[in-house]
Write an enzyme that holds these catalytic residues in place. Sequence first.
Site, mmCIF file in Angstrom:
data_model
loop_
_atom_site.group_PDB
_atom_site.id
_atom_site.type_symbol
_atom_site.label_atom_id
_atom_site.label_comp_id
_atom_site.label_asym_id
_atom_site.label_seq_id
_atom_site.Cartn_x
_atom_site.Cartn_y
_atom_site.Cartn_z
ATOM 1 C CG HIS A 40 -2.052 -1.035 1.100
ATOM 2 N ND1 HIS A 40 -2.665 -1.614 2.181
ATOM 3 C CD2 HIS A 40 -2.650 -1.581 0.006
ATOM 4 C CE1 HIS A 40 -3.594 -2.473 1.780
ATOM 5 N NE2 HIS A 40 -3.601 -2.476 0.462
ATOM 6 C CB CYS A 63 2.236 15.357 -8.844
ATOM 7 S SG CYS A 63 1.270 16.778 -9.417
ATOM 8 C CB CYS A 114 3.058 16.041 -12.468
ATOM 9 S SG CYS A 114 3.904 17.549 -12.082
ATOM 10 C CB CYS A 123 2.650 21.016 -11.833
ATOM 11 S SG CYS A 123 1.685 20.134 -10.591
ATOM 12 N N GLY A 148 -0.775 -10.033 11.948
ATOM 13 C CA GLY A 148 -1.256 -8.723 12.398
ATOM 14 C C GLY A 148 -2.134 -7.992 11.408
ATOM 15 C CB SER A 153 -8.578 -6.919 10.305
ATOM 16 O OG SER A 153 -8.434 -6.011 9.234
ATOM 17 C CG ASN A 181 -4.902 -10.924 14.586
ATOM 18 O OD1 ASN A 181 -5.181 -10.455 15.686
ATOM 19 N ND2 ASN A 181 -5.249 -10.328 13.450
ATOM 20 C CB ALA A 186 3.251 -9.941 15.650
HETATM 21 C C1 BJW Z 1 -2.163 -7.671 16.337
HETATM 22 C C2 BJW Z 1 -1.532 -7.083 17.386
HETATM 23 C C3 BJW Z 1 -0.308 -7.618 17.731
HETATM 24 C C4 BJW Z 1 -3.332 -6.012 17.136
HETATM 25 N N1 BJW Z 1 0.181 -8.642 17.049
HETATM 26 N N2 BJW Z 1 -1.668 -8.695 15.674
HETATM 27 C C5 BJW Z 1 -12.987 -7.852 -2.774
HETATM 28 C C6 BJW Z 1 -13.988 -8.015 -1.838
HETATM 29 C C7 BJW Z 1 -14.503 -6.903 -1.156
HETATM 30 C C8 BJW Z 1 -14.011 -5.630 -1.390
HETATM 31 C C9 BJW Z 1 -13.006 -5.469 -2.313
HETATM 32 C C10 BJW Z 1 -12.520 -6.574 -2.985
HETATM 33 N N3 BJW Z 1 -11.535 -6.126 -3.814
HETATM 34 C C11 BJW Z 1 -11.408 -4.794 -3.669
HETATM 35 C C12 BJW Z 1 -12.309 -4.356 -2.764
HETATM 36 C C13 BJW Z 1 -12.495 -2.937 -2.320
HETATM 37 C C14 BJW Z 1 -11.495 -2.487 -1.297
HETATM 38 C C15 BJW Z 1 -11.705 -3.308 -0.031
HETATM 39 O O1 BJW Z 1 -10.998 -4.260 0.237
HETATM 40 N N4 BJW Z 1 -12.662 -2.912 0.808
HETATM 41 C C16 BJW Z 1 -12.931 -3.607 2.061
HETATM 42 C C17 BJW Z 1 -12.920 -2.618 3.219
HETATM 43 C C18 BJW Z 1 -14.243 -4.333 1.937
HETATM 44 N N5 BJW Z 1 -10.129 -2.567 -1.766
HETATM 45 C C19 BJW Z 1 -9.586 -1.608 -2.500
HETATM 46 O O2 BJW Z 1 -10.211 -0.616 -2.819
HETATM 47 C C20 BJW Z 1 -8.156 -1.795 -2.964
HETATM 48 N N6 BJW Z 1 -8.067 -1.508 -4.351
HETATM 49 C C21 BJW Z 1 -8.566 -2.304 -5.290
HETATM 50 O O3 BJW Z 1 -8.995 -3.399 -5.047
HETATM 51 O O4 BJW Z 1 -8.513 -1.780 -6.543
HETATM 52 C C22 BJW Z 1 -9.143 -2.473 -7.615
HETATM 53 C C23 BJW Z 1 -8.854 -1.681 -8.862
HETATM 54 C C24 BJW Z 1 -8.351 -2.354 -9.966
HETATM 55 C C25 BJW Z 1 -8.076 -1.626 -11.139
HETATM 56 C C26 BJW Z 1 -8.318 -0.248 -11.184
HETATM 57 C C27 BJW Z 1 -8.799 0.411 -10.082
HETATM 58 C C28 BJW Z 1 -9.068 -0.318 -8.911
HETATM 59 C C29 BJW Z 1 -7.202 -0.812 -2.287
HETATM 60 C C30 BJW Z 1 -7.164 -0.959 -0.813
HETATM 61 C C31 BJW Z 1 -6.306 0.144 -0.207
HETATM 62 C C32 BJW Z 1 -6.282 0.092 1.326
HETATM 63 N N7 BJW Z 1 -5.584 1.214 1.820
HETATM 64 C C33 BJW Z 1 -5.383 1.353 3.261
HETATM 65 C C34 BJW Z 1 -4.789 2.768 3.507
HETATM 66 C C35 BJW Z 1 -3.324 2.808 3.081
HETATM 67 C C36 BJW Z 1 -2.702 4.141 3.327
HETATM 68 C C37 BJW Z 1 -2.726 4.533 4.775
HETATM 69 O O5 BJW Z 1 -2.157 3.828 5.649
HETATM 70 O O6 BJW Z 1 -3.318 5.575 5.055
HETATM 71 O O7 BJW Z 1 -4.504 0.332 3.733
HETATM 72 S S1 BJW Z 1 -6.856 1.121 4.256
HETATM 73 C C38 BJW Z 1 -6.031 0.325 5.595
HETATM 74 O O8 BJW Z 1 -6.477 -1.064 5.704
HETATM 75 C C39 BJW Z 1 -4.549 0.262 5.185
HETATM 76 C C40 BJW Z 1 -4.153 -1.106 5.662
HETATM 77 O O9 BJW Z 1 -2.977 -1.539 4.998
HETATM 78 C C41 BJW Z 1 -5.381 -1.920 5.353
HETATM 79 C C42 BJW Z 1 -5.455 -3.202 6.118
HETATM 80 O O10 BJW Z 1 -5.539 -2.982 7.500
HETATM 81 P P1 BJW Z 1 -4.793 -3.978 8.498
HETATM 82 O O11 BJW Z 1 -3.341 -3.856 8.346
HETATM 83 O O12 BJW Z 1 -5.370 -5.325 8.367
HETATM 84 O O13 BJW Z 1 -5.159 -3.304 9.912
HETATM 85 P P2 BJW Z 1 -6.456 -3.522 10.844
HETATM 86 O O14 BJW Z 1 -6.481 -2.391 11.797
HETATM 87 O O15 BJW Z 1 -7.667 -3.764 10.047
HETATM 88 O O16 BJW Z 1 -6.133 -4.883 11.605
HETATM 89 C C43 BJW Z 1 -5.066 -4.965 12.553
HETATM 90 C C44 BJW Z 1 -5.075 -6.383 13.100
HETATM 91 O O17 BJW Z 1 -3.944 -6.503 13.974
HETATM 92 C C45 BJW Z 1 -6.313 -6.734 13.936
HETATM 93 O O18 BJW Z 1 -6.861 -7.960 13.454
HETATM 94 C C46 BJW Z 1 -5.764 -6.916 15.359
HETATM 95 O O19 BJW Z 1 -6.408 -7.972 16.087
HETATM 96 C C47 BJW Z 1 -4.341 -7.282 15.083
HETATM 97 N N8 BJW Z 1 -3.393 -6.958 16.157
HETATM 98 N N9 BJW Z 1 -2.353 -6.013 17.864
HETATM 99 C C48 BJW Z 1 -0.568 -9.146 16.016
HETATM 100 N N10 BJW Z 1 0.372 -7.076 18.784
#
Ligand code: BJW
Length: 263
Positions: free
Chosen positions: A124, A132, A136, A160, A196, A198, A222, A240
């Site tokens: 990500h 940009c 650009c 730009c 780590g 979800s 997790n 983790a």
């Molecule tokens: C511990 C712990 C400890 C706590 N040890 N563990 C298929 C099905 C459904 C929907 C979609 C699909 N395909 C695409 C979609 C849409 C969408 C999506 O997935 N939506 C869902 C919400 C339903 N996906 C997209 O839009 C993606 N793009 C795409 O598919 O494009 C298609 C396309 C093709 C061609 C042209 C155009 C488009 C893009 C997704 C981008 C996500 N971006 C973010 C922001 C990044 C920038 C930023 O940081 O600001 O990424 S959102 C956010 O969520 C971030 C993370 O990387 C991502 C995942 O979160 P993560 O890491 O899992 O965190 P948490 O908080 O959810 O979980 C933490 C976990 O840790 C918990 O379980 C805790 O229990 C655990 N934990 N302490 C171990 N000590």
Amino acid sequence: MTHTIDTPSGLEALGARIRDARTITIMTGAGVSAASGVPTFRGDGGLWRSFRAEDLATPEAFRRDPRLVWEWYDWRRSLIASCRPNPAHDVLAQWSRRDGVTLITQNVDGLHELAGSRDVIRFHGSIWQLRCAGGCGTASQPWDDRQVPLPTLPPPCPRCGGHARPGVVWFGEAIDTDVLSRCLDATACDVFLSVGTSSVVHPAAGLIARAKAHGAYTVEINPELTDTARYLDLAVALPAEQALPALRVWEDWRSPGGSGHES
Ligand code: BJW
């Protein structure tokens, strides 16, 4: 049925399996940085003001209110700048020195790199890069910028003069094609660890199912097991930063009688 382990002492067999594997792919999410003080997205402290990631991490939110979106990123950049890698990052940095190990992270915080991990695949993007959003367009390359706080919000594109945006992937945006293809290739592995995350955000969340379809031994680490865990071979219900050091894999890889493959 998924086998579950919830004590570090139960990790011996997984450690042995990882030591003996030729190819291991690890995908990390926000939970791997939780012990470093970086808030997860969907856990306690995941809200900024009253906004969820889904409200702000979108091109529409940026078009509507670029300053608000930048205030969120500027706050996160300042917070992350004072965070240090934890034992989970340290273990993965050691593993990354071995042939056959691929480390993919959904995190944008840069803590794997700070811990010394090699060749991290940033699914990500990076919060420490800007690109940009204006004239650009998508043709311009991202650039590094580690200033905290940023002097102007939104920061300008130096070429730009339009708005710059964070060099990250927002909802509705495609994953970089080279990144995606390397990650898909890495699902053809002996062991796939999901650490780590979800597992709700796609396409990252789908990688482990693909690895399982390829015949990989699939593991989630997790403390709060996810819905995905029930389809996997093993669920480790531990933080983790406890589970990864308890595997004691690197000690064996380094020892003269270890299973080798070290580069
Ligand atoms: C511990 C712990 C400890 C706590 N040890 N563990 C298929 C099905 C459904 C929907 C979609 C699909 N395909 C695409 C979609 C849409 C969408 C999506 O997935 N939506 C869902 C919400 C339903 N996906 C997209 O839009 C993606 N793009 C795409 O598919 O494009 C298609 C396309 C093709 C061609 C042209 C155009 C488009 C893009 C997704 C981008 C996500 N971006 C973010 C922001 C990044 C920038 C930023 O940081 O600001 O990424 S959102 C956010 O969520 C971030 C993370 O990387 C991502 C995942 O979160 P993560 O890491 O899992 O965190 P948490 O908080 O959810 O979980 C933490 C976990 O840790 C918990 O379980 C805790 O229990 C655990 N934990 N302490 C171990 N000590």
